[in-house]
Design an enzyme around this catalytic site. Sequence first.
Site, short mmCIF file in Angstrom:
data_model
loop_
_atom_site.label_atom_id
_atom_site.label_comp_id
_atom_site.label_asym_id
_atom_site.label_seq_id
_atom_site.Cartn_x
_atom_site.Cartn_y
_atom_site.Cartn_z
N ASP A 16 0.90 -1.11 0.06
CA ASP A 16 -0.03 -0.08 -0.02
C ASP A 16 0.75 1.40 -0.15
OD1 ASP A 16 -1.77 -1.99 0.14
OD2 ASP A 16 -2.66 -1.30 2.01
N LYS A 42 -6.67 -5.07 -3.06
CA LYS A 42 -7.19 -5.65 -1.79
C LYS A 42 -8.11 -4.59 -1.27
CE LYS A 42 -3.31 -4.40 1.28
NZ LYS A 42 -4.09 -3.52 2.33
N CYS A 57 -1.96 -2.24 7.98
CA CYS A 57 -2.25 -3.33 6.54
C CYS A 57 -0.52 -4.24 6.67
CB CYS A 57 -1.93 -2.51 5.45
SG CYS A 57 -3.79 -1.70 5.29
N1 TIU Z 1 -2.68 0.49 4.45
C1 TIU Z 1 -2.99 0.80 5.43
O1 TIU Z 1 -2.14 0.53 6.41
N2 TIU Z 1 -4.38 1.57 5.54
C2 TIU Z 1 -4.87 1.98 6.36
O2 TIU Z 1 -5.96 2.67 6.45
N3 TIU Z 1 -3.78 2.51 7.46
C3 TIU Z 1 -3.85 3.34 8.40
O3 TIU Z 1 -3.12 3.44 9.40
N4 TIU Z 1 -5.08 4.08 8.46
#
Ligand code: TIU
Length: 221
Positions: free
Chosen positions: A25, A130, A163
Amino acid sequence: MPTTITAQPYDFLMNKAQCALVIIDMQRDFLEPGGFGAMLGNDVSLLRQAIAPLQQLLAAARASGMLVIHTREGHRPDLTDLPPSKKARGNLPTTIGDPGPMGRILIQGEPGHDIVPELYPIAGEPVVDKPGKGAFFATDIDAILRNRGIKQLLVCGVTTEVCVNTTVREANDRGYECLMVEDCCASYFPEFHRMGLAMVIAQGGIFGWVAPSERVIAALK
Ligand code: TIU
Protein backbone atom coordinates in the site's frame (compact mmCIF):
# COMPACT_ATOMS: atom_id res chain seq x y z
CA MET A 1 22.03 -22.72 -0.07
CA PRO A 2 20.18 -20.18 2.07
CA THR A 3 21.69 -16.78 2.82
CA THR A 4 21.84 -15.82 6.48
CA ILE A 5 20.34 -12.45 7.43
CA THR A 6 21.16 -11.35 10.95
CA ALA A 7 17.73 -10.48 12.27
CA GLN A 8 15.62 -10.33 15.40
CA PRO A 9 14.85 -12.51 17.27
CA TYR A 10 17.37 -14.80 15.49
CA ASP A 11 18.96 -15.35 12.08
CA PHE A 12 16.62 -15.51 9.07
CA LEU A 13 17.77 -18.08 6.51
CA MET A 14 16.68 -16.60 3.20
CA ASN A 15 16.21 -18.94 0.27
CA LYS A 16 16.20 -16.44 -2.60
CA ALA A 17 14.42 -18.73 -5.06
CA GLN A 18 11.51 -19.20 -2.65
CA CYS A 19 11.35 -15.64 -1.33
CA ALA A 20 9.31 -12.64 -2.53
CA LEU A 21 9.36 -8.93 -1.73
CA VAL A 22 5.86 -7.76 -0.81
CA ILE A 23 5.32 -3.99 -0.75
CA ILE A 24 2.12 -3.01 1.01
CA ASP A 25 0.00 0.00 0.00
CA MET A 26 2.67 2.59 -0.88
CA GLN A 27 -0.17 4.64 -2.35
CA ARG A 28 -0.35 8.36 -3.03
CA ASP A 29 -3.43 8.80 -0.83
CA PHE A 30 -1.51 7.52 2.19
CA LEU A 31 1.88 9.10 1.46
CA GLU A 32 1.54 12.36 -0.41
CA PRO A 33 0.86 15.79 1.05
CA GLY A 34 -2.66 16.65 -0.08
CA GLY A 35 -3.82 13.02 -0.02
CA PHE A 36 -6.47 11.27 2.08
CA GLY A 37 -4.04 10.52 4.94
CA ALA A 38 -2.94 14.13 5.15
CA MET A 39 -6.58 15.28 4.90
CA LEU A 40 -7.28 13.28 8.08
CA GLY A 41 -4.59 15.29 9.86
CA ASN A 42 -1.78 12.73 9.67
CA ASP A 43 1.88 13.72 9.26
CA VAL A 44 2.74 12.02 5.97
CA SER A 45 6.45 12.80 6.37
CA LEU A 46 6.57 9.90 8.84
CA LEU A 47 5.40 7.53 6.10
CA ARG A 48 7.64 9.08 3.47
CA GLN A 49 10.72 8.07 5.50
CA ALA A 50 10.22 4.54 4.16
CA ILE A 51 10.43 5.58 0.49
CA ALA A 52 14.20 6.02 0.15
CA PRO A 53 15.22 2.74 1.84
CA LEU A 54 12.48 0.93 -0.08
CA GLN A 55 13.84 2.29 -3.36
CA GLN A 56 17.22 0.74 -2.49
CA LEU A 57 15.67 -2.57 -1.45
CA LEU A 58 13.42 -2.67 -4.52
CA ALA A 59 16.41 -2.08 -6.79
CA ALA A 60 18.32 -4.91 -5.09
CA ALA A 61 15.35 -7.29 -5.31
CA ARG A 62 14.85 -6.48 -9.00
CA ALA A 63 18.57 -6.96 -9.71
CA SER A 64 18.52 -10.34 -7.97
CA GLY A 65 15.52 -11.52 -10.00
CA MET A 66 13.34 -11.90 -6.92
CA LEU A 67 9.56 -11.82 -7.33
CA VAL A 68 8.19 -8.41 -6.32
CA ILE A 69 4.51 -7.96 -5.48
CA HIS A 70 2.81 -4.62 -4.84
CA THR A 71 -0.52 -4.20 -3.07
CA ARG A 72 -3.02 -1.35 -3.07
CA GLU A 73 -5.89 -0.89 -0.66
CA GLY A 74 -9.04 0.21 -2.43
CA HIS A 75 -12.44 -0.51 -3.82
CA ARG A 76 -14.45 -0.89 -7.01
CA PRO A 77 -15.88 2.38 -8.37
CA ASP A 78 -19.41 1.07 -7.71
CA LEU A 79 -18.43 0.37 -4.07
CA THR A 80 -19.89 -3.16 -4.21
CA ASP A 81 -16.84 -4.54 -2.38
CA LEU A 82 -16.88 -1.85 0.31
CA PRO A 83 -18.40 -3.08 3.58
CA PRO A 84 -20.88 -0.48 4.89
CA SER A 85 -19.07 -0.74 8.23
CA LYS A 86 -15.80 0.35 6.60
CA LYS A 87 -17.54 3.20 4.76
CA ALA A 88 -19.07 4.45 8.03
CA ARG A 89 -15.95 4.03 10.20
CA GLY A 90 -14.54 7.21 11.66
CA ASN A 91 -17.78 9.15 11.37
CA LEU A 92 -16.02 11.48 8.93
CA PRO A 93 -17.61 14.05 6.62
CA THR A 94 -15.49 12.73 3.72
CA THR A 95 -14.95 8.99 3.43
CA ILE A 96 -14.04 6.15 1.05
CA GLY A 97 -15.60 6.66 -2.38
CA ASP A 98 -16.19 10.39 -1.92
CA PRO A 99 -14.39 12.98 -4.03
CA GLY A 100 -11.07 13.75 -2.32
CA PRO A 101 -7.96 15.78 -3.02
CA MET A 102 -6.60 13.19 -5.50
CA GLY A 103 -9.79 11.76 -6.99
CA ARG A 104 -12.34 9.53 -5.30
CA ILE A 105 -10.84 8.27 -2.04
CA LEU A 106 -9.36 4.75 -2.21
CA ILE A 107 -11.13 3.93 -5.46
CA GLN A 108 -9.37 1.81 -8.10
CA GLY A 109 -8.26 3.88 -11.07
CA GLU A 110 -8.16 7.19 -9.20
CA PRO A 111 -4.82 9.07 -8.92
CA GLY A 112 -4.71 8.85 -5.11
CA HIS A 113 -5.21 5.08 -5.19
CA ASP A 114 -2.11 4.50 -7.28
CA ILE A 115 1.41 3.74 -6.08
CA VAL A 116 3.85 6.61 -5.50
CA PRO A 117 6.07 7.28 -8.53
CA GLU A 118 9.26 6.52 -6.60
CA LEU A 119 8.22 2.87 -6.19
CA TYR A 120 6.11 2.37 -9.30
CA PRO A 121 5.73 -1.26 -10.40
CA ILE A 122 7.45 -2.40 -13.58
CA ALA A 123 6.37 -5.09 -16.06
CA GLY A 124 6.28 -8.53 -14.50
CA GLU A 125 5.51 -7.32 -10.97
CA PRO A 126 2.00 -8.32 -9.91
CA VAL A 127 -0.13 -5.58 -8.38
CA VAL A 128 -2.72 -6.98 -5.98
CA ASP A 129 -5.76 -4.84 -5.26
CA LYS A 130 -7.15 -5.60 -1.82
CA PRO A 131 -10.39 -4.42 -0.23
CA GLY A 132 -9.21 -5.05 3.33
CA LYS A 133 -6.21 -4.41 5.49
CA GLY A 134 -4.61 -7.82 4.98
CA ALA A 135 -3.25 -8.74 1.54
CA PHE A 136 -4.71 -12.26 1.73
CA PHE A 137 -8.36 -11.33 2.30
CA ALA A 138 -10.41 -11.50 -0.92
CA THR A 139 -7.34 -11.46 -3.21
CA ASP A 140 -5.35 -13.94 -5.32
CA ILE A 141 -1.99 -13.25 -3.63
CA ASP A 142 -1.85 -16.71 -2.03
CA ALA A 143 -2.33 -18.35 -5.44
CA ILE A 144 0.31 -16.10 -7.02
CA LEU A 145 2.81 -16.98 -4.28
CA ARG A 146 2.08 -20.72 -4.31
CA ASN A 147 2.24 -20.91 -8.11
CA ARG A 148 5.76 -19.49 -7.89
CA GLY A 149 6.77 -21.81 -5.03
CA ILE A 150 7.23 -18.91 -2.63
CA LYS A 151 7.59 -19.80 1.05
CA GLN A 152 9.22 -16.66 2.50
CA LEU A 153 8.16 -13.00 2.35
CA LEU A 154 10.13 -9.81 2.87
CA VAL A 155 7.32 -7.49 3.94
CA CYS A 156 7.48 -3.69 3.66
CA GLY A 157 5.11 -0.76 3.31
CA VAL A 158 2.50 1.16 5.25
CA THR A 159 1.27 1.29 7.83
CA THR A 160 3.34 -0.92 10.10
CA GLU A 161 0.60 -1.70 12.60
CA VAL A 162 -2.35 -1.78 10.21
CA CYS A 163 -1.95 -3.29 6.74
CA VAL A 164 1.61 -4.59 7.18
CA ASN A 165 0.91 -6.32 10.51
CA THR A 166 -2.40 -7.72 9.28
CA THR A 167 -0.70 -9.14 6.19
CA VAL A 168 2.13 -10.67 8.23
CA ARG A 169 -0.38 -12.35 10.54
CA GLU A 170 -2.40 -13.70 7.62
CA ALA A 171 0.76 -14.96 5.91
CA ASN A 172 2.06 -16.55 9.11
CA ASP A 173 -1.14 -18.57 9.53
CA ARG A 174 -0.80 -19.75 5.93
CA GLY A 175 2.70 -21.10 6.56
CA TYR A 176 4.85 -18.32 5.09
CA GLU A 177 7.98 -17.15 6.91
CA CYS A 178 7.86 -13.35 7.11
CA LEU A 179 10.67 -10.89 7.64
CA MET A 180 9.58 -7.28 8.17
CA VAL A 181 12.15 -4.80 6.87
CA GLU A 182 12.00 -2.26 9.65
CA ASP A 183 13.09 0.95 7.91
CA CYS A 184 10.97 0.06 4.85
CA CYS A 185 7.81 0.08 6.99
CA ALA A 186 6.28 3.21 8.51
CA SER A 187 3.36 4.46 10.55
CA TYR A 188 1.69 7.80 11.25
CA PHE A 189 2.36 6.90 14.92
CA PRO A 190 6.05 6.28 15.81
CA GLU A 191 5.13 4.25 18.91
CA PHE A 192 2.82 2.02 16.87
CA HIS A 193 5.63 1.47 14.35
CA ARG A 194 7.94 0.36 17.16
CA MET A 195 5.33 -1.87 18.75
CA GLY A 196 4.20 -3.23 15.37
CA LEU A 197 7.72 -4.56 14.94
CA ALA A 198 8.10 -5.62 18.59
CA MET A 199 4.92 -7.71 18.48
CA VAL A 200 6.19 -9.70 15.52
CA ILE A 201 9.45 -10.76 17.15
CA ALA A 202 8.20 -11.29 20.71
CA GLN A 203 7.88 -14.82 22.09
CA GLY A 204 10.65 -16.19 19.89
CA GLY A 205 9.33 -14.60 16.69
CA ILE A 206 5.65 -15.33 17.16
CA PHE A 207 4.86 -13.88 13.72
CA GLY A 208 8.29 -13.64 12.15
CA TRP A 209 11.53 -11.71 11.93
CA VAL A 210 12.67 -8.07 11.73
CA ALA A 211 15.84 -6.70 10.12
CA PRO A 212 17.05 -3.39 8.64
CA SER A 213 17.18 -2.97 4.87
CA GLU A 214 20.97 -2.76 4.71
CA ARG A 215 21.24 -6.38 5.92
CA VAL A 216 18.58 -7.59 3.50
CA ILE A 217 20.20 -5.71 0.60
CA ALA A 218 23.58 -7.20 1.49
CA ALA A 219 22.03 -10.66 1.42
CA LEU A 220 20.48 -10.02 -1.98
CA LYS A 221 23.84 -9.08 -3.53
N1 TIU B 1 -2.53 0.43 4.27
C1 TIU B 1 -3.01 0.75 5.46
O1 TIU B 1 -2.35 0.59 6.47
N2 TIU B 1 -4.26 1.33 5.49
C2 TIU B 1 -4.70 2.14 6.48
O2 TIU B 1 -5.84 2.58 6.49
N3 TIU B 1 -3.80 2.44 7.44
C3 TIU B 1 -3.93 3.32 8.47
O3 TIU B 1 -3.02 3.39 9.29
N4 TIU B 1 -5.01 4.09 8.54
